[in-house]
Design a protein around this motif. Sequence first.
Motif, short mmCIF file in Angstrom:
data_model
loop_
_atom_site.label_atom_id
_atom_site.label_comp_id
_atom_site.label_asym_id
_atom_site.label_seq_id
_atom_site.Cartn_x
_atom_site.Cartn_y
_atom_site.Cartn_z
N GLU A 76 0.85 -1.19 0.00
CA GLU A 76 0.00 0.00 0.00
C GLU A 76 0.89 1.24 0.00
O GLU A 76 1.91 1.26 0.68
CB GLU A 76 -0.90 0.07 1.24
N GLU A 124 0.09 5.49 0.28
CA GLU A 124 -0.92 6.54 0.37
C GLU A 124 -0.28 7.91 0.22
O GLU A 124 0.74 8.21 0.85
CB GLU A 124 -1.64 6.48 1.72
N ARG A 155 -5.01 6.37 -2.05
CA ARG A 155 -4.30 5.15 -1.68
C ARG A 155 -4.19 4.22 -2.88
O ARG A 155 -5.16 3.97 -3.59
CB ARG A 155 -5.02 4.43 -0.54
N TYR A 156 -2.97 3.71 -3.06
CA TYR A 156 -2.72 2.64 -4.03
C TYR A 156 -2.62 1.32 -3.26
O TYR A 156 -1.88 1.23 -2.28
CB TYR A 156 -1.39 2.87 -4.75
N ARG A 157 -3.34 0.31 -3.70
CA ARG A 157 -3.25 -1.02 -3.12
C ARG A 157 -2.79 -2.01 -4.18
O ARG A 157 -3.30 -2.01 -5.30
CB ARG A 157 -4.61 -1.48 -2.56
N THR A 173 -4.66 -0.91 -7.48
CA THR A 173 -5.98 -0.34 -7.38
C THR A 173 -5.86 1.01 -6.68
O THR A 173 -5.19 1.12 -5.65
CB THR A 173 -6.93 -1.24 -6.56
N ARG A 174 -6.48 2.04 -7.25
CA ARG A 174 -6.47 3.37 -6.64
C ARG A 174 -7.82 3.65 -6.00
O ARG A 174 -8.85 3.32 -6.56
CB ARG A 174 -6.17 4.44 -7.69
N GLU A 175 -7.79 4.27 -4.81
CA GLU A 175 -9.03 4.60 -4.13
C GLU A 175 -8.82 5.83 -3.26
O GLU A 175 -7.74 6.04 -2.70
CB GLU A 175 -9.52 3.42 -3.28
N LEU A 186 -9.74 8.11 0.11
CA LEU A 186 -10.10 7.86 1.51
C LEU A 186 -10.65 9.14 2.12
O LEU A 186 -10.23 10.24 1.78
CB LEU A 186 -8.86 7.42 2.31
#
Length: 221
Positions: free
Chosen positions: A190, A192, A206-208, A215-217, A219
Motif C-alpha cells: 500500500e 498513500e 491510496r494505491y493497493r 488499485t487506486r481509491e 479515503l
Amino acid sequence: MSDTQKDFRDLLRAQRVWDVPLPHFDPSDAPPAPLSLFHTWFAEAVAAGQTEPHTMTLATADPGGRPDVRTLMLHDADEDGWHFATHATSAKGRQLAARPQAALGFYWPAQGRQVRVRGTAVPASREESRADLRARSTGALAAALTGSQSEVLPSQEDLLRASEAAWKRTRAEPDAEADTWTRYAVMPQEVEFFQGDDRRRHVRLRYRRDGAGWTRELLWP
C-alpha cells in the motif's frame, strides 16, 4: 496543573499548521502506479525548499508485537521498493528479521504533504549492501564501523574511543567493510499520498497492490 505544564500546552496550541499556500492535487490525474507520483512529489518537495526531504520514519514491531519507530534516510525508490540501510544486528535489523512487515512515513510540511508506504522489508544481497556503504560519505562509513548499534553504551568515553578508531580506519581503508551493514527494500503493498488543505478537506489517495498492478481509491480525511 503546574505552571510548567500550562506553559507547554499554551506553546503547543500556539503552533501553526501549513501557514503557507498549499498546492492543488487532483487525484484523477494521478498515474496508475505510485512510484512515479512519489518521484514527482519528492522533486517538488526539494523545489519548495523542504528541509531534508529524504528523511523518513520507519516503523517496525518487536517479537512481542510492540511497535517501534525511528527516523532515517531514504537511499533509493525504484521498482524494487523504497530502500534504506542499517546494521542487521541493530534493533530494527533484529525486528525485521523476526517480523519483516514495515511501514515508512514521509512528511513534507512545506507543501502539506505526507506519503505512507506499507509492505515487506527484504534484505539485499551482500554485494548490494557493500556497494551501498561504499557509495556513502566518509563519516557514514566511520559511523558504520564505530560499534554495536542499539546496544547499551557503558559511557560516552567508550563511544569517543570507538569513533576515533573508526575514523582512523576509514582514512586508512576507504573500502573497509562493515559486515553487518545491510540494505533493505520495502516492497510496497500500500502507498498513500496525502495532500493537506487549509479548510481540512484533505485529499487522500491510496494505491493497493492488486496482482501485478494497483488499485487506486480515495479515503475520507
